[in-house]
Write an enzyme that holds these catalytic residues in place. Structure first.
Site, PDB file in Angstrom:
ATOM      1  N   CYS A 114       0.822  -1.215   0.000  1.00 59.85           N
ATOM      2  CA  CYS A 114       0.000   0.000   0.000  1.00 59.85           C
ATOM      3  C   CYS A 114       0.860   1.272   0.000  1.00 59.85           C
ATOM      4  O   CYS A 114       1.583   1.533   0.960  1.00 59.85           O
ATOM      5  CB  CYS A 114      -0.912  -0.028   1.222  1.00 59.85           C
ATOM      6  N   CYS A 117      -0.038   3.771   2.802  1.00 57.45           N
ATOM      7  CA  CYS A 117       0.440   3.214   4.080  1.00 57.45           C
ATOM      8  C   CYS A 117       1.912   3.558   4.280  1.00 57.45           C
ATOM      9  O   CYS A 117       2.327   3.963   5.371  1.00 57.45           O
ATOM     10  CB  CYS A 117       0.269   1.696   4.115  1.00 57.45           C
TER      11      CYS A 117
END
Length: 190
Positions: A114, A117
């Site tokens: 991600c 993230c």
């Protein structure tokens, strides 16, 4: 099994005076008469992180501080390191949350792939260094932790869950730093 450590300024600066000394003249804070003795009952490492349970922590007579810890595996309660982000898994998450008591706990639910993230990770680590009264955890939502991720109701990554006294009190989805900061401050003041 007990490990007794007595630390003093002298023992840190002089190799002739080991830090395991129990001599009261070397185990006190110079000029105060306060002791620096700490008793440990056990500890363990989980995922490379030192995790402990404090059974009893109180200021003793004469300024002595005593902390005791138990083996932190299985159903034992655990505590994360304050000032750092502690990586948890399905087995360690709930015991750490329970051990936090009324302290707010922030959980970063992320995946390795991600992009948002990865962008939030350094900011999240800085928050952990800044807010020492909050426990910061992270959970890699991989196959191994899928059951916990489902239990916590993850729909998108990153998701930040704010918990207090074993209950979810807030949630921020996406890489929204300002909203995360607001949620942390709200949990601290409640």
């Amino acid at each position: 099994m007990a490990l007794h450590l007595s630390l003093s300024h002298q023992s840190w600066t002089s190799p002739a005076h080991p830090i395991t000394s129990s001599d009261p003249t070397r185990s006190s804070v110079p000029g105060t008469g306060l002791s620096r003795r700490v008793d440990f009952l056990g500890s363990c490492k989980i995922n490379g992180v030192f995790v402990v349970k404090r059974k009893d922590r109180r200021r003793m007579r004469g300024g002595e501080v005593r902390a005791s810890m138990e083996q932190a595996l299985g159903t034992q309660e655990m505590e994360a390191i304050v000032g750092k982000v502690t990586e948890v898994n399905k087995d360690t998450f709930w015991p750490i949350v329970k051990a936090a008591g009324d302290k707010p706990v922030v959980l970063d639910m992320f995946t390795q792939w991600c992009g948002p993230c990865k962008a939030m990770a350094p900011k999240y680590e800085k928050l952990a260094e800044e807010y020492l009264d909050v426990i910061f955890l992270k959970l890699d939502c991989n196959q191994e932790n899928k059951t916990l991720a489902k239990e916590l109701g993850i729909r998108v990554v990153p998701t930040f869950k704010i918990l207090k006294e074993n209950s979810v009190v807030g949630e921020v989805t996406g890489a929204k730093y300002d909203k995360l900061l607001e949620a942390i401050q709200a949990a601290r003041s409640s």
